[in-house]
Design an enzyme around this catalytic site. Structure first.
Site, PDB file in Angstrom:
ATOM      1  N   CYS A  16      58.575 -95.941 105.160  1.00  0.00           N
ATOM      2  CA  CYS A  16      58.543 -95.735 106.607  1.00  0.00           C
ATOM      3  C   CYS A  16      57.779 -96.838 107.340  1.00  0.00           C
ATOM      4  O   CYS A  16      58.135 -97.191 108.471  1.00  0.00           O
ATOM      5  CB  CYS A  16      57.959 -94.367 106.942  1.00  0.00           C
ATOM      6  SG  CYS A  16      56.338 -94.041 106.210  1.00  0.00           S
ATOM      7  N   HIS A  69      54.630 -94.370 113.538  1.00  0.00           N
ATOM      8  CA  HIS A  69      53.812 -95.487 113.071  1.00  0.00           C
ATOM      9  C   HIS A  69      53.874 -96.629 114.088  1.00  0.00           C
ATOM     10  O   HIS A  69      54.912 -96.850 114.730  1.00  0.00           O
ATOM     11  CB  HIS A  69      54.337 -96.021 111.735  1.00  0.00           C
ATOM     12  CG  HIS A  69      54.139 -95.101 110.573  1.00  0.00           C
ATOM     13  ND1 HIS A  69      53.358 -93.981 110.620  1.00  0.00           N
ATOM     14  CD2 HIS A  69      54.648 -95.163 109.292  1.00  0.00           C
ATOM     15  CE1 HIS A  69      53.376 -93.383 109.435  1.00  0.00           C
ATOM     16  NE2 HIS A  69      54.149 -94.072 108.622  1.00  0.00           N
TER      17      HIS A  69
END
Length: 352
Positions: free
Chosen positions: A131, A256
């Site tokens: 990710c 993120h």
């Protein structure tokens, strides 16, 4: 004759699996039967997919009979055991774990960057990147195609959902423990409030930043940092690319963020970089600092693209750009990219 392929979603009851089911309901209806698969303890549950309640099946060899494509979102050790079982039955496996990412016989694919790689799969498996890598690589890949990338220096600010449900639950518990207290004024006060309840993190994450994500690797690097280096090299086809990463956990539930310092072969201009990013598939350019416009997790969570802002040329290097990027780590960072790869494979069946 073309047909709609049969899809299995393995790990359908997990955090990423739940997002996968949402994406399947939102995307074009290209699948025939969709089987939901999970551990035996989840078997028998019913989950909504494409407007219908579908019963979850227990993971077993027989569950892959008649399946064309399987999306795996399970722990590494489960994927390592069961992905080859599915592939041996002729299933094309799209795996979201780290079990096969660096296997030279398994392509590591980001459809906006290297979709051609998905067609060559000696083991019948296609891997989905981590990710953190996915949160930046679509934007970086678009710039690389124009300027030729030489070096990456990145710092990540990673949401707690990257550590799974336990990470999210830990942050929520810790926030309750610190709410209403006067913290952040003396050493150790946050730790005293939280006590030993650090969950999957080495330090409290509420009201804190933790400069660590993953497990320890050689010379003090973490596994998350090594993934950024190794996966970027493989996706971009640059085995000698210089990459340095520092991964930091922050008190954000989902999405993120990364600062990116990217050096290229030749001199770059901000205007051309902005043109590239504004037209790149899967990228949103959101960049007007004078108006207070730049991406933050609060803007980006729940959306599919990589958002890019703070685009500027390095102060002392005309070949380098500075960027700030955000990406939802449960969508493009996991479920969405997996679904996009599966859709690439599905076209092989529907093309006739």
């Amino acid at each position: 004759m073309s047909r709609k392929p049969t899809l299995a979603v393995v790990g359908a009851t997990g955090a990423v699996g739940t997002v996968m089911l949402q994406i399947l309901s939102q995307h074009a209806d290209i699948w025939g039967e969709i089987r939901l698969v999970a551990s035996p303890r989840s078997a028998g549950r019913k989950l909504a997919v494409r407007g219908a309640q579908t019963e979850v099946l227990a993971l077993s060899e027989d569950v892959f009979d008649g399946v064309d494509v399987a999306m795996f979102d399970v722990p590494d050790e489960v994927a390592a055991q069961w992905a080859p079982v599915a592939a041996a039955k002729g299933v094309v496996v799209v795996d979201n774990s780290a079990a096969f990412r660096m296997d030279p016989d398994v392509p590591l694919v980001v459809p906006e960057v290297n979709p051609h790689a998905a067609r060559v799969r000696p083991r019948g498996i296609v891997a989905n990147p981590n990710c953190t890598t996915l949160s930046m690589i679509v934007a970086v890949g678009a710039l690389h195609a124009e300027f030729g990338l030489r070096e990456l220096i990145v710092s990540s600010y990673q949401a707690v959902s990257g550590a799974g449900r336990e990470g999210v639950e830990t942050l929520r518990r810790q926030l309750k423990l610190v709410t209403g207290t006067e913290l952040g004024t003396s050493p150790g006060d946050v730790r005293r409030a939280v006590g030993d309840d650090t969950g999957p993190f080495p330090e409290p994450v509420a009201l804190n930043v933790v400069p660590w994500a993953g497990s320890l690797r050689e010379d003090g690097w973490s596994s998350e940092e090594m993934k950024v280096r190794d996966e970027s090299r493989k996706i971009l086809g640059l085995p000698s690319l210089r990459v340095a990463a520092t991964c930091v956990r922050v008190p954000v539930v989902t999405t993120h963020s990364l600062t990116v310092h990217a050096r290229f072969e030749d001199e770059v201009t901000v205007d051309r970089a902005r043109e590239i990013l504004a037209t790149a598939p899967g990228v949103v350019l959101f960049d007007n600092p004078a108006a207070g416009e730049f991406p933050t997790p609060a803007d980006v969570v729940g959306t599919d693209p990589t958002w890019v802002g703070r685009v500027r040329r390095a102060l002392d290097d005309p070949t380098a750009l500075e960027l700030f990027v955000c990406g939802d780590n449960l969508r493009k960072g996991a479920a969405l990219n997996t679904a996009q790869i599966a859709e690439l494979v599905a076209r092989e069946f529907t093309a006739g």
